[in-house]
Design an enzyme around this catalytic site. Sequence first.
Site, PDB file in Angstrom:
ATOM      1  N   SER A 192      45.788  35.399  28.161  1.00  0.00           N
ATOM      2  CA  SER A 192      46.794  35.971  27.272  1.00  0.00           C
ATOM      3  C   SER A 192      47.045  37.447  27.602  1.00  0.00           C
ATOM      4  O   SER A 192      47.465  37.756  28.719  1.00  0.00           O
ATOM      5  CB  SER A 192      46.356  35.760  25.826  1.00  0.00           C
ATOM      6  N   ASP A 212      52.899  26.420  24.733  1.00  0.00           N
ATOM      7  CA  ASP A 212      52.007  27.475  24.259  1.00  0.00           C
ATOM      8  C   ASP A 212      52.751  28.292  23.210  1.00  0.00           C
ATOM      9  O   ASP A 212      53.835  28.814  23.475  1.00  0.00           O
ATOM     10  CB  ASP A 212      51.613  28.363  25.456  1.00  0.00           C
ATOM     11  N   HIS A 217      47.289  27.335  23.264  1.00  0.00           N
ATOM     12  CA  HIS A 217      47.317  28.651  23.905  1.00  0.00           C
ATOM     13  C   HIS A 217      46.232  28.734  24.959  1.00  0.00           C
ATOM     14  O   HIS A 217      45.042  28.698  24.616  1.00  0.00           O
ATOM     15  CB  HIS A 217      47.120  29.729  22.839  1.00  0.00           C
TER      16      HIS A 217
END
Length: 524
Positions: free
Chosen positions: A239, A466, A494
């Site tokens: 991320s 996601d 995610h």
Amino acid sequence: MPTHYRYGVSMRTSRPATVAVVVAALVTALLAGCDAPGKEQTPTLDPSASSTQGADPLAGAPAGYESYYGQTLEWESCGGGYECTDADAPISWQDPDLGSIQLALKRLPASGDRQGSLLINPGGPGSSGVEFVTSAASIIGDRVKGAYDLVGFDPRGVGGSAPVKCLDDADKDASLSASYPHTTEGIAAMADDLEAWAQACDENTGEQLATVDTQSAARDMDMLRAVLGDEQLHYLGFSYGTQLGATYAGLFPQTVGRMVLDGAIDTTLDADEISAEQAVGFENALRAYVTDCLGGRACPLSGSVDGGMQQIRDLLDRTLEDPLPTDSDRDLTQSLTFYGIALPLYSKANWSLLTNALSDALEDGDGSTLLYLADFYNDRQPDGSFSSNSAEAFRAINCLDDRGNPDPDFMAEQAEEIEAAAPTMGEFFTYSGLTCADWPVPEVEQQFDLHASGAAPIVVVGTTNDPATPYVWAQGLAKTLDSATLVTFEGEGHTAYGSSNDCVGDAVDDYLVDGTVPKDGLTC
């Protein structure tokens, strides 16, 4: 108050791996099936790219910073086979005379034939790598753990690394719980709340508040690379960790080793574009959940998918005017309702938690389970304290990296566009320009090459639905980085490595351990 930031729930984008891995023992069933179109030949990295032999710790050290690159770390056992230490880093990478801070590190030594260190980052910005390395050991492949010391570190401003400090616990709790209608008065109150955060961060953090930007953290990583004895940086970022990794590659392309960026952020987008696209990401993830819920048993929603989405929207509207009671002395506000709904969307394994929470809220008028999920996301403890400074660090880092447009007319127009594209969740991604409008230190100028020209092959991983880092961002980052290869996981949630299937896991493991770059366009 959902804060209007870039990547995650609470707009703290990333809580990626920490959320996707920890909540209710999330990482479960592996999905089968994988298709690999693209290049016919599988390129292989030069084996020397993983070598740690003969590394000169002062190689690449900027003038005036040689002592940082040349320092020796003193590791001590900290339980469970892990070792901990602190590394010195300069407060500023522009002025070595300003003094130093300490960065917290934790590592799991390689269990086999060691090839070097693998730095890992769980995202945020604001999540602790020191905390994450323990849970990461359960999702990282055995071959990788055999070949590398897994090294988690708290980036500057986070956790144990000269943390950003802002509001006290009571004021922080009140702010995170506050909800504001999108009226003139409500938006003004939201702006006042955010200004109070900015003033508190300035008063309680001091000069370091201006130096917690991503570029400074990437420069810290190059210093850590040298101190750990590696000629190249081997890195696994989730991320926001993909932004940190891409920034490192842009600053230090010649020392990029084996780098995996999972749940990617498109570094070409500005803060307002990020907000708009992330709103759609969460809307799509919620729609996938509603579709699944309506097809199963004991779903508290009814009718069509559109009808189910509207029932969730109605709940969000209701808790703005009439917060739900809980089994504590706290009520479930609209802001906390949003956090509680958004959190389980990070992993399909958590959808049952959302079903339970919605059942309690919609059928019994009880907000307790949604409140529990919101508190988990915000790192709030039962006694009202907070176990991390992730919310503070999130604001501070993002406000140095990139800021939304605070012009009222622009924000109002964009709000209409976002809510049209994401009618259920979009409201909570609007007016992002307010977040940094009163930030006390200036934005940091970009000093790196977005394309990372000359870097070794970089593996970018994206998941097609996601919520926090939409798949189009992985496509965008893979296109931007000159040497990137894109691996796609067709699924929900995610990030993908360690929480999807063997196709993704084997591709990443083979790359990190053997240097085998996945075929361009690999789809799992």
